[in-house]
Design a protein around this motif. Structure first.
Motif, short mmCIF file in Angstrom:
data_model
loop_
_atom_site.label_atom_id
_atom_site.label_comp_id
_atom_site.label_asym_id
_atom_site.label_seq_id
_atom_site.Cartn_x
_atom_site.Cartn_y
_atom_site.Cartn_z
N GLN A 113 4.67 -8.99 -10.72
CA GLN A 113 5.52 -8.58 -9.62
C GLN A 113 5.18 -7.16 -9.17
O GLN A 113 4.63 -6.38 -9.93
CB GLN A 113 6.99 -8.65 -10.02
N LEU A 114 5.54 -6.88 -7.92
CA LEU A 114 5.29 -5.57 -7.32
C LEU A 114 6.53 -5.12 -6.57
O LEU A 114 7.17 -5.93 -5.87
CB LEU A 114 4.10 -5.64 -6.36
N ALA A 115 6.89 -3.85 -6.72
CA ALA A 115 7.95 -3.23 -5.92
C ALA A 115 7.40 -1.94 -5.34
O ALA A 115 6.64 -1.22 -5.98
CB ALA A 115 9.17 -2.94 -6.79
N MET A 116 7.77 -1.66 -4.11
CA MET A 116 7.34 -0.43 -3.45
C MET A 116 8.41 0.64 -3.61
O MET A 116 9.59 0.33 -3.72
CB MET A 116 7.10 -0.69 -1.96
N GLY A 117 8.00 1.90 -3.62
CA GLY A 117 8.94 3.01 -3.74
C GLY A 117 9.86 3.13 -2.53
O GLY A 117 10.99 3.59 -2.64
N ALA A 118 9.38 2.71 -1.37
CA ALA A 118 10.16 2.73 -0.13
C ALA A 118 9.43 1.84 0.88
O ALA A 118 8.28 1.48 0.68
CB ALA A 118 10.29 4.15 0.40
N ASN A 119 10.10 1.48 1.93
CA ASN A 119 9.53 0.73 3.05
C ASN A 119 9.10 -0.69 2.66
O ASN A 119 9.24 -1.09 1.51
CB ASN A 119 8.37 1.51 3.69
N THR A 120 8.58 -1.41 3.63
CA THR A 120 8.13 -2.80 3.43
C THR A 120 6.65 -2.89 3.76
O THR A 120 6.20 -2.34 4.76
CB THR A 120 8.93 -3.77 4.31
N TYR A 121 5.91 -3.58 2.90
CA TYR A 121 4.47 -3.75 3.04
C TYR A 121 4.12 -5.23 3.03
O TYR A 121 4.75 -6.02 2.34
CB TYR A 121 3.73 -3.07 1.88
N THR A 122 3.09 -5.58 3.80
CA THR A 122 2.50 -6.91 3.71
C THR A 122 1.39 -6.81 2.68
O THR A 122 0.48 -6.00 2.82
CB THR A 122 1.95 -7.37 5.07
N VAL A 123 1.49 -7.62 1.62
CA VAL A 123 0.58 -7.52 0.49
C VAL A 123 -0.23 -8.81 0.36
O VAL A 123 0.30 -9.90 0.46
CB VAL A 123 1.35 -7.25 -0.82
#
Length: 134
Positions: A113-123
């Motif tokens: 799993q991956l979580a970003m520190g802020a904002n939304t990303y397409t991965v």
């Protein structure tokens, strides 16, 4: 002697993975996962489904920030099921947010799993999986 890249009788599928030879190696892809501050599964160790779960992965993970053109990251990482993911190399463009990789699950299935520190990303993820799990 040379070793063939694809053995005779290899299985090839278009369901986001390619299995080679006796299914001890496979190429997996996941595209367009939307990842923000909550952990999202980017790779499932039961892909492909069945007893051919992979044990170790070489991962190329690329993310692009949805609200900012040109903000992106690319991580090269290693993951062995049951272990912590190791980011071997990372490249960034225009200061992307921090990333936190984690695992979820147990013996029969484990998810990266991956979580970003802020904002939304397409991965997008490309993974070479090797070694069938026992």
């Amino acid at each position: 002697d040379t070793i063939p890249l694809i053995k005779a009788g290899s299985n090839i599928s278009v369901n986001n993975y390619i299995s080679l030879g006796d299914n001890d190696m496979a190429l997996h892809t996941q595209t367009n996962a939307s990842v923000s501050t909550s952990a999202v599964t980017i790779l499932n160790s039961t892909t492909p489904v069945g007893n051919n779960r992979r044990h170790a992965y070489l991962l190329l993970i690329h993310g692009t920030k949805n609200s900012a053109t040109g903000t992106s990251f690319t991580d090269l990482a290693l993951w062995v099921r049951g272990q912590t993911i190791v980011v071997v190399s990372s490249q960034a463009e225009a200061s992307p947010d921090t990333r936190t990789y984690s695992t979820f699950g147990g013996a029969s299935v484990e998810e990266l799993q991956l979580a970003m520190g802020a904002n939304t990303y397409t991965v997008r993820v490309v993974a070479i999986g090797a070694g069938s799990s026992l």
